[in-house]
Every structure is written in C-alpha cells, then in structure tokens.
Design a protein around this motif. Structure first.
Motif, short mmCIF file in Angstrom:
data_model
loop_
_atom_site.label_atom_id
_atom_site.label_comp_id
_atom_site.label_asym_id
_atom_site.label_seq_id
_atom_site.Cartn_x
_atom_site.Cartn_y
_atom_site.Cartn_z
N MET A 1 0.85 -1.18 0.00
CA MET A 1 0.00 0.00 0.00
C MET A 1 0.89 1.24 0.00
SD MET A 1 -3.17 0.79 2.61
CE MET A 1 -4.10 -0.62 2.04
N VAL A 2 0.40 2.37 -0.43
CA VAL A 2 1.18 3.58 -0.54
C VAL A 2 1.76 3.97 0.82
CG1 VAL A 2 1.13 6.02 -1.16
CG2 VAL A 2 -0.25 4.39 -2.44
N PHE A 3 3.07 4.36 0.83
CA PHE A 3 3.78 4.78 2.03
C PHE A 3 3.87 3.66 3.08
CE2 PHE A 3 1.78 8.89 0.70
CZ PHE A 3 2.92 9.40 0.14
N GLY A 4 3.73 2.40 2.68
CA GLY A 4 3.79 1.33 3.66
C GLY A 4 2.67 1.45 4.67
N TRP A 5 1.47 1.83 4.21
CA TRP A 5 0.41 2.19 5.14
C TRP A 5 -0.15 1.03 5.94
CZ3 TRP A 5 0.26 6.98 6.26
CH2 TRP A 5 -0.72 7.41 7.15
N SER A 6 0.13 -0.21 5.51
CA SER A 6 -0.41 -1.34 6.25
C SER A 6 0.06 -1.35 7.69
CB SER A 6 0.00 -2.66 5.57
OG SER A 6 1.41 -2.74 5.48
N SER A 7 1.32 -0.95 7.94
CA SER A 7 1.82 -0.95 9.31
C SER A 7 1.17 0.15 10.14
CB SER A 7 3.35 -0.75 9.31
OG SER A 7 3.69 0.48 8.71
N VAL A 8 0.80 1.27 9.52
CA VAL A 8 0.16 2.36 10.25
C VAL A 8 -1.28 2.03 10.57
CG1 VAL A 8 -0.56 4.74 10.10
CG2 VAL A 8 1.71 4.11 9.32
N VAL B 1 -2.69 -0.62 11.59
CA VAL B 1 -2.84 -1.32 12.86
C VAL B 1 -2.93 -0.33 14.01
CG1 VAL B 1 -1.73 -2.90 14.46
CG2 VAL B 1 -1.64 -3.36 12.01
N VAL B 2 -2.05 0.67 13.98
CA VAL B 2 -2.02 1.65 15.05
C VAL B 2 -3.26 2.53 15.00
CG1 VAL B 2 -0.75 3.59 16.02
CG2 VAL B 2 0.50 1.65 15.07
N CYS B 3 -3.63 2.98 13.81
CA CYS B 3 -4.77 3.89 13.69
C CYS B 3 -6.08 3.21 14.09
CB CYS B 3 -4.88 4.40 12.25
SG CYS B 3 -3.57 5.53 11.77
N VAL B 4 -6.31 2.00 13.59
CA VAL B 4 -7.58 1.33 13.86
C VAL B 4 -7.72 1.04 15.35
CG1 VAL B 4 -8.84 -0.82 13.52
CG2 VAL B 4 -7.82 0.34 11.57
N THR B 5 -6.63 0.69 16.00
CA THR B 5 -6.69 0.41 17.42
C THR B 5 -7.24 1.59 18.20
OG1 THR B 5 -4.81 -1.07 17.24
CG2 THR B 5 -5.30 -0.23 19.42
N PRO C 1 -5.72 10.03 1.31
CA PRO C 1 -7.01 10.59 1.75
C PRO C 1 -7.67 9.83 2.90
CG PRO C 1 -6.86 10.62 -0.63
CD PRO C 1 -5.65 9.87 -0.15
N VAL C 2 -7.69 8.48 2.83
CA VAL C 2 -8.35 7.71 3.89
C VAL C 2 -7.64 7.93 5.22
CG1 VAL C 2 -8.91 5.39 4.71
CG2 VAL C 2 -9.24 5.98 2.30
N ALA C 3 -6.31 7.89 5.19
CA ALA C 3 -5.55 8.10 6.41
C ALA C 3 -5.74 9.51 6.94
CB ALA C 3 -4.06 7.85 6.15
N ARG C 4 -5.85 10.47 6.05
CA ARG C 4 -6.04 11.86 6.48
C ARG C 4 -7.36 11.99 7.26
NH1 ARG C 4 -4.13 17.08 4.60
NH2 ARG C 4 -5.64 18.71 5.15
#
Length: 394
Positions: A1-8, A10-14, A105-108
């Motif tokens: 995923m863009v910017f390696g977002w898969s690792s982020v 986990v943190v965001c959803v938690t 956008p989704v992460a933002r």
C-alpha cells in the motif's frame, strides 16, 4: 500500500475504533522499562579517552552528570528567555506540515478524527494556528502553561497524529532564535571535540552556520508530557550530545541494526531548513505494549531519564524517541568526524533509506587532528580551525 500504510493501519484502527484511554481524565500510568538502563557518569571521572573507547566507539549512550553547573547557558530560565528574546518570531510548520500533506485521503480522514478527539481541533485549524506563529514570549507562556489531566490522558502516542500538539520547537537552528544573546553563552562539550573533527569553514545559507566543524546547535522547547516526534533515525548522521537546560526528558533508543523489530514506517519527514528526511519507526519504547507490537520484544535498547544540567550522548546510528516530562528547554550539539563517516557507511549497508551521504563525502577530505579535547566556545573552535574565514554572526 502507498507509504507502507499497512503498518500504520494497525495503530490507527486500534485507537480510532474507540479504545482511546482515559476520557475521564485518569492519571498516566508509569511503566517499568524493559530496556537496559543508560549508564550515568560523573563528568569529573570521565575523560575524553574513556568516553571515546567505552561509549563512542561502541555506540553506547551515556548520561553525563555534574558537568554544566558553571556554564553560562544554565543561567537561562524561561523567565529570562521571555525577557531577552520577547519579540523573536517562531514558526512551527516544517516537519508537521510535510507529514500531513503526504497522507493518503483515507488516512487523512482517520488522523483528523483522532486530532479532534484528543485536542478538539481539525487539520485546518491546526495548520492556521501553526502558520500564524508566535512571539517568543507568547510561546514560552504556551509551553509552561499547565496542561489538563484529561487531555494528557487522551494523548497515548500510539497514533502519529498525537505528536502534532502541543506545538513545539523541534530541531530549530539556534541562529534563527535569539542567537546574538544565546550563542555567546553556549559551551561546546569536550566530548565532541576529540581526536579528529570535520573541518568545514563555509556557512551555507540553507544549513545555517557551522562553527569550524561543529554544527549550529539546535534549540528545543516543548510542553510537559509531550513528544515532538516518533522514533526516528536522523537523515544526517552525527554524534549528538543533548543538554537539558530546563525540564527533564525520558529517552529510549536502539541501534539501527534492530530495525526489523522497530516497525519501520515507509515515509520520512523533511524540515524546511534541510533537504533531508528522518526515517520514522512506529515502535513504542517508552510505554511498550508487547501484545500490540510483539516483535518489539526482540529488540535490545537503552532507556534513561535526563534531568536539568545533564548531557545525554546519542550515538550515530541510533533510532530514538524522547518524551518531555516537564516544560523543557534543551540544546542539541551535533558534530561530524571520522567515526560518523564510517558509521554512516555502515548504516547505508544496513539499508538506511533517507540518509544523506553527499554532505559527509564533501567533508571527508577535510578532517583536522584535534589533540587536546577541552570545553570551548564556538568562536574558539572557529578561530582554531578556520582562522582565515570570518566568524559567523547573526
């Protein structure tokens, strides 16, 4: 995923899914550190030679105590800063804005929800406030103002957006802040002035002054119970000594060879006064949760509390994170020498992604032998290494 977002994710959803701690204002819980304690050494019993062989060559951090009591910089209280640097403007948008602009956008959307939950503000309000800036007097009042227990308890640092506020001055070159008054009171520790030192007698405008091989110090201000940055590796390698002038800091660090255990985040951030990016890691070392980050348990690291007047040595090649446990004013000294050049080459071999080598290669042919380490002012360093080059003045 863009910017390696898969690792982020986990943190965001938690956090965003509803697990924010302490909405009722519960107190912060202290955690026992799983990392090795940083050795504390009295300056009177630590020669440069021992510092070099025991810590510098082995890339091991150390806290140096009882060293700075008679240094003029230690007379600078928050009140004196307000009085003598009152009108100097401060801006805040360097690394923070770069990070926000780079978000998908989704992460933002996720980040903005979390920002509103913790601080009651959205990105646009945050950007406007940061862009507006403050005078030094206004900022000192902001930094020293007591934060509410409820806000502190909601700020867990498991989400990168929690590093945006309170506003802080991070990696801010001294030449951009009250420099005419502060520079003359700064002493460069002898532990950064031994054996060989990079000789650099020019002062490139985009980097600020380099005093005969020692970089313009970086000044730092932050509120209590705050962090300015997640775990990171600096984009320009250096051996670092961090001096806490006011406040206290909790430090955790790991050597870069532990990178596979530190949850690397595939996006760097850049400040407006440098062309480099720091490499970010999502490891939470200050209050670790090995159920949420199980591979972190396999890392070997160091931890220590640094208090007023103490110096923390951060070796080249260390990923580190710091929490401010009180309103904090500190200085960071960085230097380049032959050890740092070799360290940087090893980091590149280990896969460091944002490391800048050009500047190091430029300075490699200009190392000056330095036979007698001693505490010196910047003018003394410059006059010794660069007698034919005008001394930088604001």
């Amino acid at each position: 995923m863009v910017f390696g977002w898969s690792s982020v994710t986990v943190v965001c959803v938690t956090l965003v899914s509803g697990a924010s701690p302490g909405d009722s204002g519960a107190a912060i819980v202290e955690h026992v550190s799983p990392w090795a304690p940083i050795e504390r050494r009295e300056a009177g019993g630590l020669s440069y030679e021992e510092f070099r062989t025991r810590y510098k060559e082995r890339q091991i951090p150390v806290i140096i105590t009882n060293y700075t009591d008679d240094w003029p910089i230690m007379d600078w209280s928050f009140e004196r800063l307000k009085e003598e640097c009152q009108s100097d403007p401060i801006d805040f948008l360097d690394k923070s804005l770069h990070l926000i602009q780079a978000l998908p956008p989704v992460a933002r959307e996720q980040w903005e929800r979390e920002l509103k939950h913790v601080f009651g503000t959205g990105f646009q309000e945050f950007i406007s406030k940061a862009a507006q800036g403050m005078s030094t007097g206004e900022f000192i009042d902001y930094v020293t103002e007591e934060r509410s227990p409820a806000e502190i308890s909601r700020q867990s640092f498991w989400h990168l957006v929690h590093y945006l506020l309170p506003l802080h001055m991070h990696s801010y070159p001294l030449h951009r802040f009250c420099s005419q008054k502060l520079v003359k009171d700064v002493t460069v520790p002898r532990y950064l002035l031994g054996r060989y030192i990079g000789k650099w007698c020019e002062n490139p405008k985009d980097r600020g002054p380099v005093y005969g091989g020692v970089f313009d110090p970086e000044i730092f201000f932050a509120s209590n119970h705050s962090r300015s940055y997640p775990a990171h590796l600096h984009g320009i390698s250096a051996d670092i000594l961090l001096l806490v002038v006011r406040g206290k800091k909790q430090y955790v660090g790991w050597h870069y060879n532990e990178q596979d255990n530190l949850y690397r985040f595939n996006m760097g951030t850049a400040a407006d006064h440098t062309e480099t990016s720091d490499e970010i890691f999502l490891a939470e070392g200050i209050r670790p949760d090995f159920e949420l980050q199980p591979i972190l348990k396999g890392a070997k690291g160091w931890s220590g509390l640094v208090e007023e007047g103490e110096l923390l040595y951060i070796p080249c090649g260390h990923v580190h994170q710091i929490e401010n446990l009180a309103p904090t004013f500190s200085l960071t000294f960085r230097t380049l020498d032959e050890d740092v050049i070799q360290c940087s080459r090893k980091l590149k071999e280990l896969g460091a992604r944002t490391l800048e080598m050009t500047f190091l290669e430029d300075i490699q042919e200009n190392v000056e032998q330095w036979d007698s380490p001693s505490d010196l002012s910047f003018r003394e360093i410059h006059n010794r290494l660069c007698p034919n080059t005008p001394y930088w003045t604001p």
